[in-house]
Design a protein around this motif. Structure first.
Motif, mmCIF file in Angstrom:
data_model
loop_
_atom_site.group_PDB
_atom_site.id
_atom_site.type_symbol
_atom_site.label_atom_id
_atom_site.label_comp_id
_atom_site.label_asym_id
_atom_site.label_seq_id
_atom_site.Cartn_x
_atom_site.Cartn_y
_atom_site.Cartn_z
ATOM 1 N N ASN A 151 0.830 -1.209 0.000
ATOM 2 C CA ASN A 151 0.000 0.000 0.000
ATOM 3 C C ASN A 151 0.867 1.263 0.000
ATOM 4 O O ASN A 151 0.357 2.368 -0.153
ATOM 5 C CB ASN A 151 -0.975 0.007 1.195
ATOM 6 N N PHE A 152 2.186 1.105 0.171
ATOM 7 C CA PHE A 152 3.075 2.272 0.178
ATOM 8 C C PHE A 152 3.582 2.581 -1.232
ATOM 9 O O PHE A 152 3.633 3.733 -1.637
ATOM 10 C CB PHE A 152 4.302 2.017 1.073
ATOM 11 N N LEU A 153 3.966 1.502 -1.961
ATOM 12 C CA LEU A 153 4.564 1.673 -3.289
ATOM 13 C C LEU A 153 3.569 2.375 -4.220
ATOM 14 O O LEU A 153 2.461 1.893 -4.428
ATOM 15 C CB LEU A 153 4.943 0.305 -3.863
ATOM 16 N N LEU A 164 10.998 1.834 10.959
ATOM 17 C CA LEU A 164 10.673 1.002 9.796
ATOM 18 C C LEU A 164 9.159 0.893 9.732
ATOM 19 O O LEU A 164 8.541 0.218 10.558
ATOM 20 C CB LEU A 164 11.313 -0.377 9.959
ATOM 21 N N ASP A 165 8.566 1.614 8.792
ATOM 22 C CA ASP A 165 7.103 1.660 8.662
ATOM 23 C C ASP A 165 6.735 0.813 7.458
ATOM 24 O O ASP A 165 7.202 1.075 6.347
ATOM 25 C CB ASP A 165 6.674 3.127 8.475
ATOM 26 N N CYS A 166 5.933 -0.234 7.693
ATOM 27 C CA CYS A 166 5.604 -1.194 6.633
ATOM 28 C C CYS A 166 4.096 -1.338 6.487
ATOM 29 O O CYS A 166 3.349 -1.200 7.463
ATOM 30 C CB CYS A 166 6.165 -2.577 6.965
ATOM 31 N N ALA A 208 -3.102 -3.352 6.134
ATOM 32 C CA ALA A 208 -2.517 -3.256 7.481
ATOM 33 C C ALA A 208 -1.325 -2.319 7.382
ATOM 34 O O ALA A 208 -0.729 -2.158 6.318
ATOM 35 C CB ALA A 208 -2.091 -4.625 7.991
ATOM 36 N N ASP A 209 -0.981 -1.694 8.505
ATOM 37 C CA ASP A 209 0.021 -0.624 8.523
ATOM 38 C C ASP A 209 0.617 -0.600 9.931
ATOM 39 O O ASP A 209 -0.129 -0.562 10.907
ATOM 40 C CB ASP A 209 -0.719 0.687 8.207
ATOM 41 N N ALA A 210 1.943 -0.677 10.034
ATOM 42 C CA ALA A 210 2.560 -0.650 11.360
ATOM 43 C C ALA A 210 4.011 -0.206 11.244
ATOM 44 O O ALA A 210 4.620 -0.315 10.188
ATOM 45 C CB ALA A 210 2.496 -2.027 12.028
ATOM 46 N N ALA A 211 4.523 0.303 12.351
ATOM 47 C CA ALA A 211 5.909 0.785 12.369
ATOM 48 C C ALA A 211 6.591 0.363 13.666
ATOM 49 O O ALA A 211 5.950 0.277 14.718
ATOM 50 C CB ALA A 211 5.951 2.310 12.241
ATOM 51 N N ILE A 232 -2.820 3.256 15.142
ATOM 52 C CA ILE A 232 -2.407 4.237 16.147
ATOM 53 C C ILE A 232 -0.898 4.381 16.042
ATOM 54 O O ILE A 232 -0.186 3.375 16.029
ATOM 55 C CB ILE A 232 -2.813 3.759 17.557
ATOM 56 N N GLU A 233 -0.402 5.628 15.924
ATOM 57 C CA GLU A 233 1.031 5.777 15.629
ATOM 58 C C GLU A 233 1.672 7.000 16.288
ATOM 59 O O GLU A 233 1.843 8.043 15.667
ATOM 60 C CB GLU A 233 1.282 5.780 14.124
ATOM 61 N N PRO A 234 2.074 6.834 17.557
ATOM 62 C CA PRO A 234 2.782 7.930 18.237
ATOM 63 C C PRO A 234 4.126 8.241 17.572
ATOM 64 O O PRO A 234 4.828 7.326 17.137
ATOM 65 C CB PRO A 234 3.038 7.382 19.652
ATOM 66 N N VAL A 279 6.279 4.539 16.377
ATOM 67 C CA VAL A 279 5.798 3.161 16.465
ATOM 68 C C VAL A 279 4.313 3.146 16.110
ATOM 69 O O VAL A 279 3.608 4.132 16.342
ATOM 70 C CB VAL A 279 6.019 2.551 17.874
ATOM 71 N N GLU A 280 3.867 2.042 15.553
ATOM 72 C CA GLU A 280 2.484 1.976 15.071
ATOM 73 C C GLU A 280 1.999 0.538 15.074
ATOM 74 O O GLU A 280 2.766 -0.374 14.757
ATOM 75 C CB GLU A 280 2.428 2.524 13.631
ATOM 76 N N HIS A 281 0.730 0.354 15.423
ATOM 77 C CA HIS A 281 0.063 -0.931 15.226
ATOM 78 C C HIS A 281 -1.298 -0.696 14.600
ATOM 79 O O HIS A 281 -1.937 0.344 14.838
ATOM 80 C CB HIS A 281 -0.156 -1.658 16.563
#
Ligand code: MG
Ligand code: MG
Length: 249
Positions: A56-58, A93-95, A104-107, A201-203, A232-234
């Motif tokens: 979803n990033f590319l 590292l955000d993937c 899905a999205d997390a860092a 959620i990504e502080p 960081v993110e989940h």
């Protein structure tokens, strides 16, 4: 407006979340001195291919990679390239991944080799603030409680909270309503937490000022004072049984 997801939809998002968690474990293992951020991106692409997932990033507004690599004073949206990691760096590292149309999205932020105690404490605080925000999904009433939990942990530890970038709902698009600021807002009080919500959620915390600037590549977000940043993110689903982290390793 807030889209609520069915248990069947959350099941697919769980699969996308597992792919992101795998990207993280592969990328984190590569975060060693001398490894370039382009090499990390390449390894993340291999995970996506192996799992039959799309990125979803590319191509997102022209973003050229499947992972955002944000070292040291880079807050978010760093572009993988020739930068070789150095001992003592920290890097976010955000993937992200898409499975059957669901995102899905997390860092994570990791240290490269030995890092300064201050850097360690910044990362740990970011993780604690995210944990506290996720705990609010179980007990809080509104989005204001979620942002307020991040704010309380970060402020107590003496760190600044980046305000220009926020968390978000997630589903068939990477970014859906509602926006989730990492601090308590009046607006957040109007969004009740409900079963079926899936939230990223990504502080983003910094050691100095919270003020950021975007570099000339139109992506890389840095702290204006050069202070360190941790992100960081989940992706978390609010299920009948409580919050479930879909991107947990
Ligand atoms: Mg996000
Ligand atoms: Mg992200």
């Amino acid at each position: 407006m807030t889209l609520r997801k069915s248990p069947a939809q959350i099941r697919i998002m769980r699969r996308a979340g597992r792919v992101v968690a795998e990207m993280h474990s592969v990328c984190a293992a590569m975060a060693r001195p001398g490894v370039t951020t382009a090499e990390i991106d390449r390894a993340a692409r291999e995970v996506l291919a192996r799992r039959g997932a799309r990125s979803n990033f590319l191509g997102y507004h022209g973003f050229p990679a499947v992972v955002c690599t944000s070292p040291n004073d880079v807050v978010v949206h760093g572009i993988p390239g020739g930068y070789a990691l150095e001992e003592g760096d920290i890097i976010s590292l955000d993937c992200g991944a898409i499975i059957d149309g669901w995102h899905a999205d997390a860092a994570i932020t990791v240290g490269v080799g030995e890092i300064e105690p201050d850097a360690r404490r910044l990362i740990d605080t970011a993780v604690h603030s995210l944990d506290a925000a996720i705990a609010e999904l179980a007990t809080g009433r509104t989005l204001a409680d979620v942002g307020g939990a991040v704010e309380a942990v970060a402020t107590e530890a003496g760190y600044s909270i980046v305000r220009e970038y926020v968390g978000h709902g997630i589903g068939t698009a990477m970014h859906e309503a509602p926006e989730i600021p990492n601090y308590r807002t009046v607006r957040g009080r109007r969004t009740k937490l409900q079963t079926g919500m899936v939230l990223a959620i990504e502080p983003m915390l910094t050691t100095g000022t919270a003020e950021t600037a975007v570099l000339e590549d139109d992506w890389t977000v840095v702290t204006v004072d050069g202070g360190l940043a941790a992100h960081v993110e989940h992706t978390v689903a609010l299920t009948e049984d409580g919050p479930e982290i879909l991107t947990r390793p």
